[in-house]
Design an enzyme around this catalytic site. Sequence first.
Site, short mmCIF file in Angstrom:
data_model
loop_
_atom_site.label_atom_id
_atom_site.label_comp_id
_atom_site.label_asym_id
_atom_site.label_seq_id
_atom_site.Cartn_x
_atom_site.Cartn_y
_atom_site.Cartn_z
N TYR A 1 -0.30 -31.76 60.97
CA TYR A 1 -0.22 -30.77 62.05
C TYR A 1 -1.25 -31.07 63.13
O TYR A 1 -0.91 -31.19 64.32
CB TYR A 1 -0.44 -29.36 61.50
CG TYR A 1 -0.84 -28.37 62.57
CD1 TYR A 1 0.03 -28.09 63.63
CD2 TYR A 1 -2.08 -27.72 62.55
CE1 TYR A 1 -0.35 -27.20 64.64
CE2 TYR A 1 -2.44 -26.83 63.54
CZ TYR A 1 -1.58 -26.57 64.58
OH TYR A 1 -1.94 -25.70 65.58
N GLY B 1 -6.94 -32.32 51.83
CA GLY B 1 -7.57 -32.54 53.11
C GLY B 1 -8.01 -31.28 53.82
O GLY B 1 -8.05 -31.22 55.05
N THR C 1 -5.23 -26.40 69.64
CA THR C 1 -5.99 -25.85 68.52
C THR C 1 -7.33 -26.56 68.36
O THR C 1 -7.46 -27.74 68.74
CB THR C 1 -5.19 -25.97 67.22
OG1 THR C 1 -6.00 -25.61 66.10
CG2 THR C 1 -4.71 -27.41 67.00
N ASP C 2 -8.29 -25.88 67.75
CA ASP C 2 -9.56 -26.53 67.44
C ASP C 2 -9.43 -27.52 66.29
O ASP C 2 -10.32 -28.35 66.06
CB ASP C 2 -10.65 -25.50 67.14
CG ASP C 2 -10.34 -24.59 65.95
OD1 ASP C 2 -9.24 -24.69 65.37
OD2 ASP C 2 -11.21 -23.76 65.61
N GLU C 3 -8.32 -27.47 65.57
CA GLU C 3 -8.15 -28.36 64.42
C GLU C 3 -8.06 -29.83 64.82
O GLU C 3 -8.24 -30.72 63.98
CB GLU C 3 -6.93 -27.95 63.60
CG GLU C 3 -7.07 -26.57 62.99
CD GLU C 3 -5.94 -26.21 62.06
OE1 GLU C 3 -5.52 -27.07 61.26
OE2 GLU C 3 -5.46 -25.06 62.12
N SER D 1 3.39 -25.18 63.61
CA SER D 1 1.96 -24.86 63.54
C SER D 1 1.39 -24.62 62.14
O SER D 1 0.19 -24.35 62.03
CB SER D 1 1.67 -23.62 64.39
OG SER D 1 2.29 -22.48 63.85
N LYS E 1 -0.83 -32.25 67.14
CA LYS E 1 -1.35 -31.50 68.28
C LYS E 1 -2.34 -32.35 69.09
O LYS E 1 -2.37 -32.26 70.33
CB LYS E 1 -2.03 -30.21 67.80
CG LYS E 1 -1.07 -29.15 67.31
CD LYS E 1 -0.12 -28.65 68.39
CE LYS E 1 -0.83 -27.87 69.47
NZ LYS E 1 0.14 -27.32 70.48
N ASN F 1 -6.11 -17.69 65.08
CA ASN F 1 -5.68 -16.40 65.64
C ASN F 1 -5.26 -15.44 64.53
O ASN F 1 -4.83 -15.86 63.44
CB ASN F 1 -4.48 -16.60 66.56
CG ASN F 1 -4.86 -17.03 67.96
OD1 ASN F 1 -4.34 -16.52 68.94
ND2 ASN F 1 -5.77 -17.99 68.08
N TYR G 1 -7.43 -20.62 48.39
CA TYR G 1 -7.55 -22.05 48.11
C TYR G 1 -8.98 -22.42 47.70
O TYR G 1 -9.96 -21.97 48.32
CB TYR G 1 -7.18 -22.87 49.33
CG TYR G 1 -5.71 -22.83 49.72
CD1 TYR G 1 -4.74 -22.32 48.86
CD2 TYR G 1 -5.30 -23.33 50.94
CE1 TYR G 1 -3.41 -22.30 49.22
CE2 TYR G 1 -3.96 -23.32 51.32
CZ TYR G 1 -3.02 -22.80 50.45
OH TYR G 1 -1.69 -22.79 50.81
#
Length: 346
Positions: free
Chosen positions: A155, A287, A130-132, A83, A159, A185, A212
């Site tokens: 990642y 990214g 995940t919302d990603e 994750s 997913k 989370n 970052y």
Amino acid sequence: MKLLITGGAGFIGSAVVRQAVARGIEVVNLDALTYAACLDNVASVAGRPNYTFVQADIRDGAAMAGVFATHAPDAVMHLAAESHVDRSIDGPAAFIDTNITGTYHLLEAARAHWAARGKPRDFRFHHISTDEVFGSLGETGFFTEQSPYQPNSPYSASKAASDHLVRAWHETYGLPVVLTNCSNNYGPYQFPEKLIPVVILKALAGEPIPIYGAGDNIRDWLHVEDHAEALLLVLEKGPVGRSYNIGGENEMTNLELVQRLCAILDRLRPGPAPYADLITFVADRPGHDRRYAIDPARIRAELGWRPSHTPETGLEQTVAWYLDNETWWRALQARKGVGERLGAAR
């Protein structure tokens, strides 16, 4: 109900295990115990008559078939996954192997088990994502259950692929599934490579707190205990084939989050200078998605759920937990990659 939870020694999975066991659900916790897992996360339920731990890897199809044959679960909550976005940039193969191939093996084992029992209508396979997978938002708007998939990291791509496999197994084979996609989370027991524990532990050590880019990336923060409650609710009441987005309704920039954490530490564990003085801006992640935000209207309207933690209560509780549980996080700091900058190079 006998519930098989994969990844139950991880951060989110262990929160689900603790809540499910406390409710009297018979839980089988399946975890491969890779680097981010910790059995201390579920020590409070170990030894309970309605709790069983099984060490096994979802990438091992034969092992998964054996787990279903031995334990005969009535439902599956699939949380086992690689994750960490930064690790996926440096080593995407593990994410493809676990999140895609592992999900395939688990689906096949669940399907065979479900079919052997006569395809009971009340069986459930709950896939947690995940919302990603939806990519990056602009300054306005929210992710909904109808948002197109546009993953931007290894990642999130892995997913997204696992989400599609679960949907396909429902449409093609009729496997009774429900799906959820959550926002970021936070809370107790989060492995110390993620942003919030990194900030807390760097501050306590008097080391630079890395942010970052300009720190203006925005995330929606969801307390893990709220998330676990929502997941169990979806498992119990979500219609087959339905998906739900679960968000904390707590948007803030990364810089704002770090500043809040520093202010809480200033009150709970004062240092020689304000902890915010340690904030250091570093090269951005390749990214790096600009903004995530979830519209939780469906789960609120259909299942009556909404988060109970505010940023003020949730972040303070989280900081206090790390201050009170130094033995837990110190034992994990020696694990590979913890404390290092990962995912920096293209």
